[in-house]
Design a protein around this motif. Structure first.
Motif, mmCIF file in Angstrom:
data_model
loop_
_atom_site.group_PDB
_atom_site.id
_atom_site.type_symbol
_atom_site.label_atom_id
_atom_site.label_comp_id
_atom_site.label_asym_id
_atom_site.label_seq_id
_atom_site.Cartn_x
_atom_site.Cartn_y
_atom_site.Cartn_z
ATOM 1 N N TYR A 1 0.796 -1.225 0.000
ATOM 2 C CA TYR A 1 0.000 0.000 0.000
ATOM 3 C C TYR A 1 0.834 1.283 0.000
ATOM 4 O O TYR A 1 0.505 2.243 -0.694
ATOM 5 C CB TYR A 1 -0.925 0.004 1.223
ATOM 6 N N MET A 2 1.932 1.300 0.752
ATOM 7 C CA MET A 2 2.628 2.552 0.995
ATOM 8 C C MET A 2 3.611 2.968 -0.093
ATOM 9 O O MET A 2 4.003 4.136 -0.155
ATOM 10 C CB MET A 2 3.364 2.498 2.338
ATOM 11 N N VAL A 3 4.034 2.040 -0.950
ATOM 12 C CA VAL A 3 5.066 2.362 -1.939
ATOM 13 C C VAL A 3 4.712 3.597 -2.781
ATOM 14 O O VAL A 3 5.527 4.516 -2.913
ATOM 15 C CB VAL A 3 5.373 1.148 -2.837
ATOM 16 N N PRO A 4 3.501 3.683 -3.365
ATOM 17 C CA PRO A 4 3.184 4.903 -4.147
ATOM 18 C C PRO A 4 3.228 6.167 -3.296
ATOM 19 O O PRO A 4 3.639 7.232 -3.786
ATOM 20 C CB PRO A 4 1.765 4.633 -4.668
ATOM 21 N N LEU A 5 2.824 6.073 -2.031
ATOM 22 C CA LEU A 5 2.863 7.240 -1.152
ATOM 23 C C LEU A 5 4.304 7.668 -0.879
ATOM 24 O O LEU A 5 4.615 8.864 -0.871
ATOM 25 C CB LEU A 5 2.153 6.932 0.168
ATOM 26 N N LEU A 6 5.160 6.692 -0.650
ATOM 27 C CA LEU A 6 6.566 7.004 -0.366
ATOM 28 C C LEU A 6 7.223 7.659 -1.576
ATOM 29 O O LEU A 6 8.020 8.599 -1.431
ATOM 30 C CB LEU A 6 7.312 5.730 0.019
ATOM 31 N N ILE A 7 6.882 7.186 -2.765
ATOM 32 C CA ILE A 7 7.451 7.776 -3.984
ATOM 33 C C ILE A 7 6.966 9.215 -4.146
ATOM 34 O O ILE A 7 7.742 10.117 -4.474
ATOM 35 C CB ILE A 7 7.066 6.924 -5.209
ATOM 36 N N GLU A 8 5.679 9.444 -3.901
ATOM 37 C CA GLU A 8 5.131 10.795 -4.019
ATOM 38 C C GLU A 8 5.784 11.738 -3.020
ATOM 39 O O GLU A 8 6.124 12.885 -3.347
ATOM 40 C CB GLU A 8 3.610 10.768 -3.807
ATOM 41 N N PHE A 9 5.981 11.273 -1.800
ATOM 42 C CA PHE A 9 6.620 12.109 -0.781
ATOM 43 C C PHE A 9 8.056 12.426 -1.173
ATOM 44 O O PHE A 9 8.515 13.567 -1.025
ATOM 45 C CB PHE A 9 6.584 11.392 0.573
ATOM 46 N N ALA A 10 8.773 11.434 -1.679
ATOM 47 C CA ALA A 10 10.162 11.640 -2.086
ATOM 48 C C ALA A 10 10.258 12.663 -3.212
ATOM 49 O O ALA A 10 11.210 13.461 -3.266
ATOM 50 C CB ALA A 10 10.782 10.317 -2.522
ATOM 51 N N GLU A 11 9.281 12.667 -4.108
ATOM 52 C CA GLU A 11 9.289 13.649 -5.202
ATOM 53 C C GLU A 11 9.028 15.057 -4.683
ATOM 54 O O GLU A 11 9.573 16.029 -5.210
ATOM 55 C CB GLU A 11 8.238 13.255 -6.248
ATOM 56 N N GLN A 12 8.208 15.172 -3.647
ATOM 57 C CA GLN A 12 7.914 16.488 -3.077
ATOM 58 C C GLN A 12 9.105 17.067 -2.319
ATOM 59 O O GLN A 12 9.288 18.289 -2.274
ATOM 60 C CB GLN A 12 6.706 16.404 -2.130
ATOM 61 N N TYR A 13 9.927 16.185 -1.711
ATOM 62 C CA TYR A 13 11.034 16.647 -0.877
ATOM 63 C C TYR A 13 12.344 15.999 -1.362
ATOM 64 O O TYR A 13 12.822 15.020 -0.785
ATOM 65 C CB TYR A 13 10.775 16.314 0.590
ATOM 66 N N PRO A 14 12.919 16.550 -2.429
ATOM 67 C CA PRO A 14 14.105 15.921 -3.039
ATOM 68 C C PRO A 14 15.353 15.954 -2.161
ATOM 69 O O PRO A 14 16.306 15.224 -2.437
ATOM 70 C CB PRO A 14 14.310 16.751 -4.317
ATOM 71 N N ASP A 15 15.363 16.783 -1.101
ATOM 72 C CA ASP A 15 16.551 16.861 -0.247
ATOM 73 C C ASP A 15 16.521 15.856 0.903
ATOM 74 O O ASP A 15 17.451 15.831 1.720
ATOM 75 C CB ASP A 15 16.689 18.273 0.329
ATOM 76 N N ILE A 16 15.468 15.063 0.974
ATOM 77 C CA ILE A 16 15.382 14.035 2.017
ATOM 78 C C ILE A 16 15.822 12.693 1.450
ATOM 79 O O ILE A 16 15.392 12.297 0.365
ATOM 80 C CB ILE A 16 13.954 13.923 2.581
ATOM 81 N N ARG A 17 16.696 12.017 2.174
ATOM 82 C CA ARG A 17 17.084 10.644 1.844
ATOM 83 C C ARG A 17 16.375 9.688 2.808
ATOM 84 O O ARG A 17 15.942 10.102 3.885
ATOM 85 C CB ARG A 17 18.605 10.471 1.945
ATOM 86 N N PHE A 18 16.262 8.421 2.438
ATOM 87 C CA PHE A 18 15.427 7.507 3.198
ATOM 88 C C PHE A 18 16.163 6.219 3.549
ATOM 89 O O PHE A 18 16.943 5.690 2.761
ATOM 90 C CB PHE A 18 14.162 7.150 2.390
ATOM 91 N N GLU A 19 15.872 5.746 4.750
ATOM 92 C CA GLU A 19 16.337 4.430 5.188
ATOM 93 C C GLU A 19 15.153 3.750 5.877
ATOM 94 O O GLU A 19 14.741 4.160 6.964
ATOM 95 C CB GLU A 19 17.513 4.565 6.150
ATOM 96 N N PHE A 20 14.607 2.713 5.240
ATOM 97 C CA PHE A 20 13.420 2.042 5.753
ATOM 98 C C PHE A 20 13.781 0.679 6.317
ATOM 99 O O PHE A 20 14.538 -0.077 5.705
ATOM 100 C CB PHE A 20 12.370 1.865 4.645
ATOM 101 N N ASP A 21 13.226 0.375 7.469
ATOM 102 C CA ASP A 21 13.387 -0.935 8.109
ATOM 103 C C ASP A 21 12.048 -1.651 8.031
ATOM 104 O O ASP A 21 11.061 -1.202 8.608
ATOM 105 C CB ASP A 21 13.827 -0.763 9.567
ATOM 106 N N LEU A 22 12.017 -2.770 7.291
ATOM 107 C CA LEU A 22 10.774 -3.517 7.107
ATOM 108 C C LEU A 22 10.805 -4.871 7.800
ATOM 109 O O LEU A 22 10.052 -5.770 7.461
ATOM 110 C CB LEU A 22 10.471 -3.712 5.617
#
Length: 291
Positions: free
Chosen positions: A106-127
């Motif tokens: 469910y969250m993958v499209p949301l995470l991509i949209e958020f990343a596009e809005q804030y290009p200066d943020i990098r991500f590290e996800f623990d699943l």
């Protein structure tokens, strides 16, 4: 903090060499300025200013103290300005713990949209399925599904996801579809251990039923519950957001559409209420999209 405020006030007094003008610049009453500088001198044990009716002058100790205080006050001001810039322009590394299946399905499209809005943020996800320790480990936020046990963590509600009943076409061909929730007693139901009662609501008919369900498979992983249902092993009660892909591909279909289970809450957990901009924006974005 009180001493830092008095240091800042002392610096303002020395800059203009006047209690009255320092009062006008800071908005602090003139009598308060004088009293706080006197209290600062008393706390230090040295006179910092020579006072006359016409002017004030720095003592030798006051000059030394001013040189040090001016740098400290300036550093503090720069720190506040820098944090203000971070708040205005979120950046840096965002570390988040996410529910495995919910994130993937469910969250993958949301995470991509958020990343596009804030290009200066990098991500590290623990699943990983484990519950990370937000106090001891360097995570900014954890997304969790279901009611949370009382703790010292700050829980922000992102959404309440209605739960619906689903089964695969294969299962329905073999066992038939129930026409009322009470008939679930006769079916294989997939769920969590120690959670054998499903509460279902028909809001149009203002009806509520509690059904003691059972099945051959009881497990504590939503992803495997969903997969077993898709392979025809039983009926599930899950939020649509968890089974979106299976619905689109025809592996699952909704049954008893007028009935729904108790909404499943989704929370963002943080260690503190004071959040950096990257975390604050992430939580706000998820709350907006998920609702």
């Amino acid at each position: 903090m009180e001493m830092l405020n008095d240091m800042e006030l002392f610096v303002e007094v020395v800059k203009v060499m006047s209690f009255r003008r320092a009062s006008e610049a800071t908005g602090v009453p003139n009598s308060t300025v004088s009293r706080r500088i006197s209290a600062l001198e008393k706390a230090i044990g040295l006179r910092l200013l020579h006072r006359t009716t016409r002017k004030i002058e720095l003592t030798e100790a006051g000059q030394i103290y001013y040189d040090r205080c001016r740098r400290i006050v300036e550093e503090a001001r720069l720190a506040h300005e820098e944090l203000g810039d971070i708040l205005a322009q979120p950046s840096g590394l965002l570390r988040a713990s996410l529910p495995v299946d919910f994130a993937i399905n469910y969250m993958v499209p949301l995470l991509i949209e958020f990343a596009e809005q804030y290009p200066d943020i990098r991500f590290e996800f623990d699943l990983t399925p484990r519950r990370v320790d937000l106090v001891a480990e360097p995570f900014d936020v954890a997304i969790r599904i279901g009611e949370q046990k009382d703790s010292n963590l700050i829980a922000r509600l992102l959404a309440n996801l209605p739960a619906h009943l689903y089964a695969s076409p294969t299962y329905l061909e073999k066992h038939g579809a129930p026409s009322h929730p009470q008939e679930l007693i006769q079916h294989q139901c997939l769920g969590f251990p120690r959670n054998g009662v499903w509460t279902l609501h028909n809001f149009e008919a203002e009806e509520k039923v509690e059904v003691n369900v059972s099945g051959r498979f009881m497990l504590n992983n939503v992803g495997m519950i969903r997969r077993l249902a898709a392979f025809g092993q039983g009926i599930v009660l899950l939020p649509q957001e968890v089974v979106t892909e299976d619905l689109a591909e025809g592996h699952l279909c909704r049954i008893l559409p007028q009935w729904q289970g108790v909404p499943v809450p989704v929370y963002a957990l943080t260690e503190t209420r004071l959040l950096p901009a990257k975390t604050q924006r992430f939580i706000e974005f998820l709350r907006d999209r998920m609702r």
